[in-house]
Design a protein around this motif. Structure first.
Motif, mmCIF file in Angstrom:
data_model
loop_
_atom_site.group_PDB
_atom_site.id
_atom_site.type_symbol
_atom_site.label_atom_id
_atom_site.label_comp_id
_atom_site.label_asym_id
_atom_site.label_seq_id
_atom_site.Cartn_x
_atom_site.Cartn_y
_atom_site.Cartn_z
ATOM 1 N N THR A 151 -29.941 -24.011 -77.030
ATOM 2 C CA THR A 151 -29.600 -23.552 -78.345
ATOM 3 C C THR A 151 -30.564 -24.058 -79.635
ATOM 4 O OG1 THR A 151 -28.260 -24.899 -79.860
ATOM 5 C CG2 THR A 151 -26.779 -23.302 -78.624
ATOM 6 N N SER A 168 -25.285 -25.877 -75.739
ATOM 7 C CA SER A 168 -23.991 -25.643 -75.974
ATOM 8 C C SER A 168 -22.961 -25.653 -75.659
ATOM 9 C CB SER A 168 -23.415 -24.065 -76.983
ATOM 10 O OG SER A 168 -22.267 -23.413 -77.205
ATOM 11 N N ASN A 215 -23.928 -28.011 -82.090
ATOM 12 C CA ASN A 215 -24.651 -27.218 -81.229
ATOM 13 C C ASN A 215 -24.010 -25.683 -80.622
ATOM 14 O OD1 ASN A 215 -22.449 -28.292 -79.958
ATOM 15 N ND2 ASN A 215 -23.213 -28.881 -78.415
ATOM 16 N N ILE A 227 -23.146 -22.009 -80.818
ATOM 17 C CA ILE A 227 -23.765 -20.456 -81.982
ATOM 18 C C ILE A 227 -22.776 -19.623 -81.856
ATOM 19 C CG2 ILE A 227 -25.170 -20.538 -81.011
ATOM 20 C CD1 ILE A 227 -25.346 -18.026 -79.752
ATOM 21 N N ASN A 283 -19.964 -15.317 -85.324
ATOM 22 C CA ASN A 283 -21.729 -16.120 -84.971
ATOM 23 C C ASN A 283 -21.683 -17.026 -86.572
ATOM 24 O OD1 ASN A 283 -24.611 -16.934 -85.238
ATOM 25 N ND2 ASN A 283 -24.928 -15.048 -85.469
ATOM 26 N N GLU A 317 -24.154 -19.975 -86.005
ATOM 27 C CA GLU A 317 -25.469 -20.698 -85.525
ATOM 28 C C GLU A 317 -26.263 -21.353 -87.074
ATOM 29 O OE1 GLU A 317 -29.188 -20.167 -83.225
ATOM 30 O OE2 GLU A 317 -27.670 -18.182 -83.356
ATOM 31 N N ASP A 318 -25.797 -19.992 -88.028
ATOM 32 C CA ASP A 318 -26.100 -20.899 -89.477
ATOM 33 C C ASP A 318 -25.908 -20.245 -90.005
ATOM 34 O OD1 ASP A 318 -28.513 -18.495 -90.652
ATOM 35 O OD2 ASP A 318 -29.135 -19.819 -88.490
#
Length: 426
Positions: free
Chosen positions: A133, A138, A223, A225, A242, A244-245
């Motif tokens: 990632t 991850s 780390n 996702i 999800n 991730e952000d």
């Protein structure tokens, strides 16, 4: 007389020197042999102690300490053990030192695969894959590969363009509850976005009828996702999310009702223990608030008695389809207005096989194979799939233009219909 005495003294001196010389060069007797054995014994014992100490150092040392990736592997294994308990593939390696081989992707993917040189409790050889990632490798295992033949498994890994990187020894501790970082502003935004996504999904009356639901958002690390969301009502759902952000955060993938197996129920209970957010929602007003899905009267329910499942069919389908029940499942067909045209299959729901067979196929590469069907649920230990036509219907026929357009409209509803698959209430 003096000469005689001197000769005698010399004779005595020679005898004494000869005796001392003989003693020094005497073949080993019982005493010297005992000393030699003691010396040899001490040497062997010391060698064994050194060997034992070396062995202890080898066992106690953790070679992965200098390799951040292997630490991620240890974390991933610990999580899998804790979330799955006795149903984990790694249960045979808990509290053990495992020999592993690491493979690195040589194509576009920089994922890594870890192959265990010893078989699992089920006598399979196991390989696990971790993805790279933006924040390193991850802790989520993205794929499992299992085979009774280790050489075949190695060959499969190499065919998928993974190259051997190194061998290592991995100390796998007793499973413990996962640890997560403290909440900060970014993580808070991610969780809030997931919760909003959950609320939006709960408005889908074809999946979540009016009632009270409780949801749990499983915690996650920087780390990673993805994470899991549990929704509980009269049934239970496990959904991928999800993380991730915060811009991309939210539920993703198909919403499938969980089965009631012991393995799944244990997993659900562990996910709930690791929840970072939970809430109870009453969605009785959702139909009027969300015109997208219409009212409760805007659909009809198909119930299959042989297999004891139901599907929610949009009201717009009324009069445009027929259902044919067969031994292997149920088939939905489009009925064209033009009676000169033959009916065309829309989709079908079939029994694929047992849950055990599905899991074995999935773990052995089924996940990576493009197949024209999707798993929609599990009932009584049997896996049900949804499939449909693999080629265009009515295409190129001037007489089928109107019916072809209507057929294509109905096809767009199949995904939602498949999501509504559930055990029918007796």
């Amino acid at each position: 007389m003096k000469a005689l005495n001197n000769s005698f003294d010399q004779f005595i001196f020679i005898i004494i020197m000869a005796t001392m010389f003989a003693a020094c060069n005497k073949s080993p007797g019982s005493n010297s042999s005992s000393i030699t054995q003691n010396d040899d014994s001490h040497f062997v014992s010391q060698g064994q102690n050194n060997e034992q100490r070396n062995s202890e150092v080898q066992v106690n040392q953790e070679p992965q300490e200098n390799d951040p990736f292997l630490e991620n592997v240890r974390t991933a294994i610990n999580d899998h053990l804790w979330y799955n308990g006795v149903y984990s593939h790694f249960r045979a390696f808990e509290n053990q030192l495992a020999d592993v081989s690491v493979y690195l992707g040589t194509a576009d993917s920089k994922n890594k695969i870890v192959l265990f040189e010893q078989p699992t409790a089920d006598k399979n050889f196991l390989a696990m894959e971790l993805s790279l990632t933006k924040k390193g490798y991850s802790n989520e295992i993205v794929n499992f590969k299992l085979d009774f033949d280790k050489e075949k498994l190695k060959s499969l890994i190499e065919k998928q363009q993974y190259q051997f990187s190194k061998s290592a020894q991995l100390k796998i501790d007793k499973a413990s509850q996962p640890l997560f970082p403290a909440m900060n502003s970014e993580r808070k935004k991610v969780v809030e976005k997931i919760e909003k996504s959950i609320m939006d999904e709960l408005q889908d009356s074809s999946i979540f009828p009016n009632g009270t639901y409780k949801y749990y958002v499983r915690n996650y690390r920087e780390n990673e996702i993805g994470t899991k969301v549990i929704i509980e009502g009269d049934r239970t759902w496990i959904i991928n999310a999800n993380v991730e952000d915060h811009l991309q955060a939210g539920l993703k993938g198909k919403i499938v009702e969980t089965d009631r197996s012991e393995a799944t129920l244990f997993q659900v209970s562990q996910y709930k223990k690791a929840a970072v957010a939970t809430n109870e929602v009453r969605n009785s007003e959702k139909s009027s608030q969300n015109p997208k899905h219409g009212s409760e009267k805007d659909h009809e329910t198909y119930t299959n008695k042989p297999f004891n499942f139901s599907l929610t069919i949009p009201a717009s389908w009324k009069g445009k389809y027929e259902v044919v029940e067969k031994e292997e499942g149920v088939f939905f067909y489009f009925l064209p207005e033009n009676k000169a045209l033959e009916k065309a299959e829309l989709f079908d729901i079939q029994v694929w096989g047992t849950e055990v067979e599905w899991n074995e196929w999935w773990d052995r590469g089924g996940k990576d194979i493009g197949v024209p069907f999707e798993k929609v649920g599990i009932l009584n230990g049997q896996v049900f799939i949804q499939a449909g036509p693999t080629e265009a219907i009515y295409q190129g026929s001037p007489d089928a233009k109107k019916d072809g357009e209507e057929y294509d409209k109905l096809l767009k509803d199949i995904k939602t219909i498949a999501k509504s698959f559930r055990e029918s209430k007796k």
